[in-house]
Design a protein around this motif. Structure first.
Motif, PDB file in Angstrom:
ATOM      1  N   GLY A   1       4.987   0.342   0.507  1.00  0.00           N
ATOM      2  CA  GLY A   1       4.448  -0.472   1.590  1.00  0.00           C
ATOM      3  C   GLY A   1       5.268  -0.489   2.860  1.00  0.00           C
ATOM      4  N   VAL A   2       6.399   0.226   2.888  1.00  0.00           N
ATOM      5  CA  VAL A   2       7.261   0.275   4.080  1.00  0.00           C
ATOM      6  C   VAL A   2       7.382   1.727   4.516  1.00  0.00           C
ATOM      7  CG1 VAL A   2       9.517  -0.235   5.064  1.00  0.00           C
ATOM      8  CG2 VAL A   2       8.555  -1.749   3.312  1.00  0.00           C
ATOM      9  N   TYR A   3       6.996   1.989   5.763  1.00  0.00           N
ATOM     10  CA  TYR A   3       7.002   3.343   6.301  1.00  0.00           C
ATOM     11  C   TYR A   3       7.955   3.397   7.483  1.00  0.00           C
ATOM     12  CZ  TYR A   3       3.045   3.805   3.273  1.00  0.00           C
ATOM     13  OH  TYR A   3       2.264   3.829   2.151  1.00  0.00           O
ATOM     14  N   SER A   4       8.889   4.343   7.438  1.00  0.00           N
ATOM     15  CA  SER A   4       9.845   4.537   8.526  1.00  0.00           C
ATOM     16  C   SER A   4       9.393   5.703   9.379  1.00  0.00           C
ATOM     17  CB  SER A   4      11.241   4.816   7.964  1.00  0.00           C
ATOM     18  OG  SER A   4      11.673   3.715   7.189  1.00  0.00           O
TER      19      SER A   4
ATOM     20  N   ALA B   1       4.466   2.241  21.303  1.00  0.00           N
ATOM     21  CA  ALA B   1       4.339   2.875  19.990  1.00  0.00           C
ATOM     22  C   ALA B   1       3.041   2.366  19.380  1.00  0.00           C
ATOM     23  CB  ALA B   1       5.521   2.517  19.103  1.00  0.00           C
ATOM     24  N   GLU B   2       2.233   3.292  18.876  1.00  0.00           N
ATOM     25  CA  GLU B   2       0.948   2.935  18.280  1.00  0.00           C
ATOM     26  C   GLU B   2       0.862   3.532  16.881  1.00  0.00           C
ATOM     27  OE1 GLU B   2      -3.363   2.965  20.043  1.00  0.00           O
ATOM     28  OE2 GLU B   2      -2.861   4.996  19.353  1.00  0.00           O
ATOM     29  N   ALA B   3       0.669   2.664  15.895  1.00  0.00           N
ATOM     30  CA  ALA B   3       0.490   3.108  14.514  1.00  0.00           C
ATOM     31  C   ALA B   3      -0.975   2.927  14.139  1.00  0.00           C
ATOM     32  CB  ALA B   3       1.380   2.310  13.572  1.00  0.00           C
ATOM     33  N   VAL B   4      -1.556   3.966  13.544  1.00  0.00           N
ATOM     34  CA  VAL B   4      -2.958   3.925  13.127  1.00  0.00           C
ATOM     35  C   VAL B   4      -3.017   4.248  11.641  1.00  0.00           C
ATOM     36  CG1 VAL B   4      -5.267   4.882  13.448  1.00  0.00           C
ATOM     37  CG2 VAL B   4      -3.728   4.657  15.412  1.00  0.00           C
ATOM     38  N   LEU B   5      -3.616   3.316  10.889  1.00  0.00           N
ATOM     39  CA  LEU B   5      -3.787   3.455   9.447  1.00  0.00           C
ATOM     40  C   LEU B   5      -5.261   3.728   9.155  1.00  0.00           C
ATOM     41  CD1 LEU B   5      -2.887   3.024   6.432  1.00  0.00           C
ATOM     42  CD2 LEU B   5      -3.491   0.612   6.785  1.00  0.00           C
ATOM     43  N   ARG B   6      -5.511   4.756   8.367  1.00  0.00           N
ATOM     44  CA  ARG B   6      -6.873   5.015   7.875  1.00  0.00           C
ATOM     45  C   ARG B   6      -6.973   4.324   6.528  1.00  0.00           C
ATOM     46  NH1 ARG B   6     -11.798   5.737   9.388  1.00  0.00           N
ATOM     47  NH2 ARG B   6     -12.994   7.028   7.996  1.00  0.00           N
TER      48      ARG B   6
ATOM     49  N   ILE C   1       0.857  -1.178   0.000  1.00  0.00           N
ATOM     50  CA  ILE C   1       0.000   0.000   0.000  1.00  0.00           C
ATOM     51  C   ILE C   1       0.896   1.233   0.000  1.00  0.00           C
ATOM     52  CG2 ILE C   1      -1.682   1.330   1.313  1.00  0.00           C
ATOM     53  CD1 ILE C   1      -2.919  -1.274   2.193  1.00  0.00           C
ATOM     54  N   VAL C   2       0.753   2.039  -1.048  1.00  0.00           N
ATOM     55  CA  VAL C   2       1.561   3.252  -1.174  1.00  0.00           C
ATOM     56  C   VAL C   2       0.724   4.466  -0.782  1.00  0.00           C
ATOM     57  CG1 VAL C   2       3.096   2.280  -2.922  1.00  0.00           C
ATOM     58  CG2 VAL C   2       1.021   3.461  -3.638  1.00  0.00           C
ATOM     59  N   ASN C   3       1.414   5.525  -0.361  1.00  0.00           N
ATOM     60  CA  ASN C   3       0.771   6.782   0.053  1.00  0.00           C
ATOM     61  C   ASN C   3      -0.291   6.567   1.127  1.00  0.00           C
ATOM     62  OD1 ASN C   3       2.301   8.248  -1.869  1.00  0.00           O
ATOM     63  ND2 ASN C   3       0.831   7.685  -3.444  1.00  0.00           N
ATOM     64  N   ALA C   4       0.011   5.724   2.085  1.00  0.00           N
ATOM     65  CA  ALA C   4      -0.954   5.403   3.146  1.00  0.00           C
ATOM     66  C   ALA C   4      -1.171   6.591   4.067  1.00  0.00           C
ATOM     67  CB  ALA C   4      -0.448   4.213   3.956  1.00  0.00           C
ATOM     68  N   ASP C   5      -2.375   6.695   4.576  1.00  0.00           N
ATOM     69  CA  ASP C   5      -2.730   7.699   5.579  1.00  0.00           C
ATOM     70  C   ASP C   5      -2.450   7.067   6.941  1.00  0.00           C
ATOM     71  OD1 ASP C   5      -3.786   9.669   7.168  1.00  0.00           O
ATOM     72  OD2 ASP C   5      -5.845   9.448   6.448  1.00  0.00           O
TER      73      ASP C   5
END
Length: 135
Positions: free
Chosen positions: A99-102, A115-120, A70-74
């Protein structure tokens, strides 16, 4: 009079024990991997040791199944201490490859952090969490 104090102390002990149990029990729900047949999202800590007032790095891997990054993820990532009320610290996130976010953020003190990651994604929020120690 002594009986009342004894009952009050017993009640305080029971309340304290229940609070500690709830905190430990809630931590078991911390999951760094989410998958539902359509989406896979995983959160990893990059460093083996985190230090106060120094950047800590994370990677979030997001794939629409089967194996489509998934590219350009929110996406947002925040740090907080689950046992304290010291605020929420947002991370800076960049897409390092499809698909990889740093993400990098700075924990401000020693202790247990989350650490909490939230994807819309498709009108829903997908959340993953991981615990780490700052020494």
């Amino acid at each position: 009079m002594k009986t009342r104090w004894g009952v009050a102390l017993l009640l305080l002990f029971i309340i304290a024990a229940m609070t500690i149990y709830r905190q430990v029990h809630d931590r078991s729900k911390v999951e760094n991997l989410y998958t539902d047949g359509q989406l896979r999202m995983e959160l990893q800590t990059v460093q083996s040791v985190a230090e106060p007032m120094k950047e800590t790095s994370f990677q979030v891997f997001i794939t629409e199944l089967p194996e489509k990054p998934i590219v350009n993820a929110d996406i947002k990532l925040n740090l907080k201490m689950p046992d304290m009320f010291c605020g929420v610290f947002p991370a800076e996130i960049v897409e390092s490859k499809p698909g990889v976010y740093s993400a990098t953020a700075v924990p401000v003190m020693q202790g247990l952090w989350e650490a909490e990651a939230v994807l819309r994604w498709e009108d829903q929020n997908v959340t993953v969490r991981t615990l780490f120690n700052v020494r």
